[in-house]
Design an enzyme around this catalytic site. Structure first.
Site, mmCIF file in Angstrom:
data_model
loop_
_atom_site.group_PDB
_atom_site.id
_atom_site.type_symbol
_atom_site.label_atom_id
_atom_site.label_comp_id
_atom_site.label_asym_id
_atom_site.label_seq_id
_atom_site.Cartn_x
_atom_site.Cartn_y
_atom_site.Cartn_z
ATOM 1 N N ARG A 1 10.738 -4.445 -9.862
ATOM 2 C CA ARG A 1 10.598 -3.684 -11.246
ATOM 3 C C ARG A 1 11.324 -5.265 -12.139
ATOM 4 O O ARG A 1 10.025 -4.829 -12.945
ATOM 5 C CB ARG A 1 11.093 -2.634 -10.982
ATOM 6 C CG ARG A 1 10.760 -1.610 -12.624
ATOM 7 C CD ARG A 1 11.359 -0.302 -12.214
ATOM 8 N NE ARG A 1 10.210 0.493 -10.917
ATOM 9 C CZ ARG A 1 10.776 1.567 -10.525
ATOM 10 N NH1 ARG A 1 11.877 1.892 -10.049
ATOM 11 N NH2 ARG A 1 9.872 1.716 -9.674
ATOM 12 N N SER B 1 5.644 4.078 -17.541
ATOM 13 C CA SER B 1 6.657 3.903 -18.947
ATOM 14 C C SER B 1 7.695 5.970 -18.971
ATOM 15 O O SER B 1 8.656 5.622 -18.951
ATOM 16 C CB SER B 1 6.352 4.094 -20.361
ATOM 17 O OG SER B 1 5.711 2.446 -20.136
ATOM 18 N N ALA C 1 0.701 -1.551 -0.187
ATOM 19 C CA ALA C 1 0.235 0.421 0.568
ATOM 20 C C ALA C 1 0.459 1.101 -0.423
ATOM 21 O O ALA C 1 1.059 1.796 1.420
ATOM 22 C CB ALA C 1 -0.627 -0.005 1.488
ATOM 23 N N GLU D 1 -1.027 6.847 -3.018
ATOM 24 C CA GLU D 1 -2.679 7.535 -2.903
ATOM 25 C C GLU D 1 -3.221 8.312 -3.882
ATOM 26 O O GLU D 1 -2.978 8.416 -4.638
ATOM 27 C CB GLU D 1 -1.905 8.641 -1.874
ATOM 28 C CG GLU D 1 -1.270 7.839 -0.351
ATOM 29 C CD GLU D 1 -0.776 9.358 0.890
ATOM 30 O OE1 GLU D 1 -1.077 9.560 0.583
ATOM 31 O OE2 GLU D 1 -0.052 8.550 1.951
ATOM 32 N N PRO D 2 -4.833 9.040 -3.579
ATOM 33 C CA PRO D 2 -5.400 9.961 -4.441
ATOM 34 C C PRO D 2 -4.440 10.656 -5.318
ATOM 35 O O PRO D 2 -4.571 10.517 -6.601
ATOM 36 C CB PRO D 2 -6.835 9.802 -4.328
ATOM 37 C CG PRO D 2 -6.872 9.318 -2.422
ATOM 38 C CD PRO D 2 -5.545 8.291 -2.121
ATOM 39 N N GLU E 1 3.908 0.810 -10.801
ATOM 40 C CA GLU E 1 5.373 0.646 -10.079
ATOM 41 C C GLU E 1 6.439 1.081 -11.191
ATOM 42 O O GLU E 1 7.471 0.668 -11.631
ATOM 43 C CB GLU E 1 5.574 -1.314 -10.471
ATOM 44 C CG GLU E 1 5.010 -2.076 -9.771
ATOM 45 C CD GLU E 1 5.801 -3.093 -9.451
ATOM 46 O OE1 GLU E 1 6.848 -3.292 -9.494
ATOM 47 O OE2 GLU E 1 5.282 -4.383 -9.104
ATOM 48 N N TRP F 1 -5.416 2.804 -5.600
ATOM 49 C CA TRP F 1 -4.702 1.594 -6.756
ATOM 50 C C TRP F 1 -4.222 -0.166 -6.105
ATOM 51 O O TRP F 1 -3.062 -0.188 -6.507
ATOM 52 C CB TRP F 1 -4.158 1.733 -7.936
ATOM 53 C CG TRP F 1 -5.282 3.107 -8.520
ATOM 54 C CD1 TRP F 1 -4.787 4.094 -8.177
ATOM 55 C CD2 TRP F 1 -5.742 2.703 -9.428
ATOM 56 N NE1 TRP F 1 -5.946 4.751 -9.397
ATOM 57 C CE2 TRP F 1 -6.382 4.138 -10.186
ATOM 58 C CE3 TRP F 1 -5.883 1.228 -10.321
ATOM 59 C CZ2 TRP F 1 -7.125 3.900 -11.285
ATOM 60 C CZ3 TRP F 1 -7.730 1.232 -10.832
ATOM 61 C CH2 TRP F 1 -8.193 2.009 -11.505
ATOM 62 N N ILE F 2 -4.770 -0.557 -4.480
ATOM 63 C CA ILE F 2 -4.388 -1.357 -4.212
ATOM 64 C C ILE F 2 -4.712 -2.364 -4.544
ATOM 65 O O ILE F 2 -5.246 -3.152 -4.441
ATOM 66 C CB ILE F 2 -4.298 -0.643 -2.303
ATOM 67 C CG1 ILE F 2 -3.344 0.009 -2.009
ATOM 68 C CG2 ILE F 2 -3.420 -2.320 -1.841
ATOM 69 C CD1 ILE F 2 -2.500 0.840 -2.404
ATOM 70 N N SER G 1 3.633 8.162 -8.826
ATOM 71 C CA SER G 1 4.663 8.065 -9.002
ATOM 72 C C SER G 1 5.438 8.896 -8.399
ATOM 73 O O SER G 1 6.663 8.503 -8.214
ATOM 74 C CB SER G 1 4.766 8.200 -10.639
ATOM 75 O OG SER G 1 4.658 7.894 -11.868
#
Length: 382
Positions: A243, A367, A126, A129-130, A364, A158-159, A134
């Site tokens: 990654r 691009s 987690a 956050e909203p 993660e 987006w967890i 990035s």
């Protein structure tokens, strides 16, 4: 049958070849009949299957052990080639407990890793956050001292595995300093009072995703992962390992797309001859094959470098993720094109791959973020 010649490359040891071959056989036998109609149930079933098969033991490292990134990449590539949700289920067990493997106390590791590595508990990471994706340093969720413990307040979104996880690795601001230096990491069981699933998020490729609300969530001091104020470094270290595995999953999707395309053009006939006789089609297949091999070289270079003792592989992992995810999108798009109308028909493998690959170019580290990382590392090294 996918090309397996890459396993002879010098990046790998015999144990890696044995792992890839054994998992390929297991996946072909076990994953074909998984029911994906209920995504949550499918993920729980896949985690249990991966645990029973012994594959999740690679997802976390107890004290005295180390994560083998080449094994992680081979597992993700193989699973992605067979079933995207199986890859997701494996990946989240690793990412969710990556900080515990790398920075956890023996007690934290003993409490959670035996469960996640056997599939009896599901983990999640987690961080997002909203208002901060990035830009992790701008996170606003707080962890306020309360006696010997902390109180967590804020939202994460987006967890992956949100709503089905048993434990979350959570990053929150403990205010040692502004920006990145003020973040800390915590291990938070999902049943902790005040932790609520605020919203389930639907995406083009169904996965368990959620927005979490932490409303006065009290955790003991023993929930702290590593040192206070070192959360940003912990997060980056975890991403530095995992990654490359995102790139490996993209590679698995691309390999499957190439296999499907080859099957299509060698069996489909136009004017009495197979599609593969057409030079334009041969050109597409050649481009796809080059993209697959180039991606594999970058993926396994990064994994080999990390396993060989490199302290950080930020540049190598960023290159692998950028190239493999972007070019997997191109490979899959060509496969859809070569399938004609069937390529966009719901339920077709290439249609499923088309939906699966898109998110990997975002999570993660999107691009364009990878391009910034690569540029800074390259310019800084001159």
């Amino acid at each position: 049958m996918s090309d397996r010649s890459f396993l002879t490359w010098p990046f790998f040891e015999e144990r890696h070849r044995e792992l890839a071959d054994a998992l390929d056989v297991w996946a072909a036998d076990k994953l074909a009949d998984v029911d994906h109609n209920d995504t949550d149930a499918a993920c729980r079933a896949l985690v249990a299957m991966l645990g029973e098969g012994g594959w999740l033991r690679h997802s976390g490292a107890m004290e005295g052990e180390s994560l083998d990134v080449r094994s992680l990449c081979l597992i993700r590539e193989t699973l992605a080639r067979h079933d995207g949700l199986a890859d997701f289920a494996f990946a989240m067990q690793g990412l969710g407990t990556g900080a515990i493997s790398l920075f956890g106390t023996p007690e934290q590791q003993a409490e959670w890793l035996p469960k996640t590595r056997t599939g009896t508990a599901i983990s999640a990471f987690a961080l997002t956050e909203p208002q901060s994706g990035s830009d992790v340093a701008s996170s606003t969720m707080t962890a306020t001292m309360d006696g010997n413990g902390f109180v967590l307040d804020g939202r994460k979104t987006w967890i992956s595995n949100g709503g089905i996880a048993d434990v979350y690795t959570v990053f929150a601001r403990t205010e040692e300093a502004p920006g990145a230096k003020g973040l800390s990491a915590f291990v938070v069981p999902a049943n902790t009072p005040g932790l609520k699933v605020e919203e389930r998020l639907e995406t083009i490729a169904p996965h368990p995703l959620a927005t979490l609300h932490f409303d006065g969530v009290k955790v003991p001091g023993s929930a702290l992962l590593g040192e206070r104020g070192r959360g940003f470094g912990i997060a980056m270290s975890v991403l530095d390992v995992f990654r490359s595995t995102v790139a490996a999953a993209a590679l698995g999707f691309a390999r499957r797309a190439l296999d499907e395309a080859i099957d299509r053009v060698t069996s489909r006939k136009v004017q009495g001859a197979p599609l593969s006789d057409l030079q334009m089609v041969q050109g597409h297949i050649a481009d796809m094959a080059v993209d697959v091999d180039a991606s594999a070289l970058l993926v396994y270079r990064a994994a080999w470098a990390k396993d060989s003792g490199a302290a950080r592989v930020t540049r190598e992992a960023a290159m692998a993720k950028l190239f493999a995810t972007d070019h997997a999108q191109m490979v899959i798009d060509k496969a859809v094109q070569l399938h004609g109308g069937d390529g966009v028909r719901h339920g077709q493998m290439v249609e499923s791959l088309y939906r699966e690959i898109r998110a990997l170019r975002i999570y993660e580290g999107a691009s364009d973020v990878q391009r910034v990382v690569i540029a800074r590392q390259t310019l800084g090294g001159r």
